[in-house]
Design a protein around this motif. Structure first.
Motif, PDB file in Angstrom:
ATOM      1  N   PRO A 113       0.811  -1.242   0.000  1.00  0.00           N
ATOM      2  CA  PRO A 113       0.000   0.000   0.000  1.00  0.00           C
ATOM      3  C   PRO A 113       0.831   1.273   0.000  1.00  0.00           C
ATOM      4  O   PRO A 113       0.534   2.211  -0.764  1.00  0.00           O
ATOM      5  CB  PRO A 113      -0.831  -0.128   1.279  1.00  0.00           C
ATOM      6  CG  PRO A 113      -0.861  -1.582   1.587  1.00  0.00           C
ATOM      7  CD  PRO A 113       0.451  -2.132   1.113  1.00  0.00           C
ATOM      8  N   ASP A 114       1.854   1.359   0.851  1.00  0.00           N
ATOM      9  CA  ASP A 114       2.636   2.590   0.923  1.00  0.00           C
ATOM     10  C   ASP A 114       3.388   2.847  -0.377  1.00  0.00           C
ATOM     11  O   ASP A 114       3.447   3.986  -0.858  1.00  0.00           O
ATOM     12  CB  ASP A 114       3.625   2.526   2.095  1.00  0.00           C
ATOM     13  CG  ASP A 114       2.934   2.578   3.449  1.00  0.00           C
ATOM     14  OD1 ASP A 114       1.737   2.947   3.487  1.00  0.00           O
ATOM     15  OD2 ASP A 114       3.583   2.236   4.457  1.00  0.00           O
ATOM     16  N   ARG A 115       3.953   1.802  -0.937  1.00  0.00           N
ATOM     17  CA  ARG A 115       4.668   1.951  -2.202  1.00  0.00           C
ATOM     18  C   ARG A 115       3.698   2.332  -3.317  1.00  0.00           C
ATOM     19  O   ARG A 115       4.011   3.193  -4.150  1.00  0.00           O
ATOM     20  CB  ARG A 115       5.389   0.646  -2.545  1.00  0.00           C
ATOM     21  CG  ARG A 115       6.169   0.665  -3.845  1.00  0.00           C
ATOM     22  CD  ARG A 115       7.297   1.676  -3.822  1.00  0.00           C
ATOM     23  NE  ARG A 115       8.131   1.560  -5.008  1.00  0.00           N
ATOM     24  CZ  ARG A 115       9.061   2.448  -5.352  1.00  0.00           C
ATOM     25  NH1 ARG A 115       9.282   3.515  -4.582  1.00  0.00           N
ATOM     26  NH2 ARG A 115       9.778   2.285  -6.447  1.00  0.00           N
TER      27      ARG A 115
ATOM     28  N   ARG B 130       0.894   3.952  -3.098  1.00  0.00           N
ATOM     29  CA  ARG B 130       0.487   5.358  -2.920  1.00  0.00           C
ATOM     30  C   ARG B 130       1.606   6.309  -3.340  1.00  0.00           C
ATOM     31  O   ARG B 130       1.371   7.305  -4.037  1.00  0.00           O
ATOM     32  CB  ARG B 130       0.112   5.590  -1.454  1.00  0.00           C
ATOM     33  CG  ARG B 130      -0.507   6.946  -1.156  1.00  0.00           C
ATOM     34  CD  ARG B 130      -0.879   7.073   0.315  1.00  0.00           C
ATOM     35  NE  ARG B 130      -1.658   5.918   0.777  1.00  0.00           N
ATOM     36  CZ  ARG B 130      -1.192   4.977   1.606  1.00  0.00           C
ATOM     37  NH1 ARG B 130       0.062   5.061   2.058  1.00  0.00           N
ATOM     38  NH2 ARG B 130      -1.968   3.991   1.985  1.00  0.00           N
ATOM     39  N   GLU B 131       2.842   5.990  -2.940  1.00  0.00           N
ATOM     40  CA  GLU B 131       3.991   6.852  -3.263  1.00  0.00           C
ATOM     41  C   GLU B 131       4.176   6.987  -4.777  1.00  0.00           C
ATOM     42  O   GLU B 131       4.327   8.103  -5.305  1.00  0.00           O
ATOM     43  CB  GLU B 131       5.245   6.259  -2.629  1.00  0.00           C
ATOM     44  CG  GLU B 131       6.532   6.981  -2.997  1.00  0.00           C
ATOM     45  CD  GLU B 131       7.781   6.209  -2.579  1.00  0.00           C
ATOM     46  OE1 GLU B 131       8.891   6.684  -2.899  1.00  0.00           O
ATOM     47  OE2 GLU B 131       7.647   5.120  -1.966  1.00  0.00           O
TER      48      GLU B 131
END
Length: 337
Positions: free
Chosen positions: A38-40, A42-43
């Motif tokens: 998820p974080d990757r 979004r980034e």
């Protein structure tokens, strides 16, 4: 803006992001990504302003409705993901190596052919301007047929990939080691220039790279070409300070040399004459990938075939496996008695 192509990038590691950046730079495609973290996800979505950022392949096919996809996930997942996409009618550019085994490779070829899809493998060195110029020159056989091909290459891998200990590279089972990660590029390029590798002998070992045990040095000798009448030699290490790729292609009536670090290729067919030298402006690290993106979109539009077709990539996979088998057999070198 209306785009003719909808390109899905699967996997947003360093190579996936490079493909994303370079396909976006063509101005010919709407871009989407598929990334499980998820974080990757979004980034990368925020950095590149993609149309869709999806967590899995099913969502990506449904939401992004891709017309083509770049499979830049870990190598063991290449063929399973490519099959899902092909069955959905999506054109495919698959990162190298095509896979780590031959499982379902023929099935993928069959589905691509049945669906009338364009599919290729991302061996980007076929798009390097020096390699492409020399290959085009040699294809017209101005010096007769190729008799011998020699490739010598090396680089300081930790300088270019400082996290090499912690990524796929540290394990052959995830596509790591010098053979599957680096030498495969040179083998594929050599097959483009001099024909398919038919027989080979190989030696490899771990000589220097710290923190890993996979091979970092490889030597391969080949017989290649349709009639196995070309003799080849390929050597690679991943620790020398200089980043260099050098080729020598000896033909019946002349020789071609490629010196990538010096941005030039040369030809010579008269022992009494000087080399005829062709230089290019120094390319940046995206040059090959941008040319590959443009070329693959052209292939999807049926303007020209991919420089490395799915069948070409499968042939190089067979060569990769043969090199690994020769090295692991312990019979690659004969004792001198």
């Amino acid at each position: 803006m209306s785009f003719r192509h909808r390109v899905l990038i699967i996997g947003t590691g360093s190579i996936g992001v490079r493909h994303l950046r370079c396909f976006q730079a063509t101005g010919r495609a709407e871009m989407s990504i598929c990334e499980a973290l998820p974080d990757r996800r979004r980034e990368v979505a925020e950095q590149f302003g993609v149309a869709h950022a999806c967590a899995d392949i099913e969502e990506a096919i449904r939401a992004a409705r891709p017309t083509m996809a770049v499979v830049a996930s870990p190598a063991p997942s290449h063929i399973p993901l490519a099959l899902q996409l092909a069955e959905a009618g999506v054109h495919l550019l698959i990162e190298k190596p095509l896979s780590l085994t031959l499982t379902d490779a023929d099935r993928l070829l069959a589905v691509v052919q049945q669906r009338g899809l364009t599919a290729g493998v991302a061996y980007c060195w076929r798009y390097h301007p020096l390699i492409a110029a020399a290959q085009q020159f040699l294809a017209s056989q101005p010096f007769g047929r190729v008799l011998e091909i020699v490739c010598q290459t090396g680089q300081c891998f930790p300088f270019y990939r400082p996290a090499y200990r912690d990524i796929y590279y540290n394990d052959r089972a995830t596509g790591g080691g010098a053979i599957q990660d680096a030498l495969t590029h040179m083998l594929n390029t050599g097959e483009w220039i001099a024909g398919p590798i038919q027989r080979l002998g190989a030696d490899a070992g771990h000589q220097q790279l710290e923190g890993v045990t996979v091979e970092d040095t490889v030597h391969v000798i080949t017989r290649q070409g349709r009639a196995s009448d070309v003799m080849g030699s390929y050597s690679l290490n991943q620790y020398q300070p200089a980043n260099e790729v050098n080729w020598s292609i000896v033909c019946e009536r002349g020789v071609v040399r490629i010196e990538v670090a010096k941005h030039r290729w040369m030809q010579q067919n008269d022992p009494a004459a000087a080399w005829e030298i062709h230089t290019i402006p120094p390319p940046d690290r995206d040059t090959m990938y941008k040319a590959q993106a443009e070329g693959f979109l052209d292939a999807v539009e049926q303007q020209a075939p991919p420089r490395c077709t799915l069948a070409d990539g499968l042939q190089t996979l067979r060569v990769n496996l043969a090199v690994l088998a020769a090295v692991d057999s312990g019979r690659s070198l004969a004792a001198v008695t």
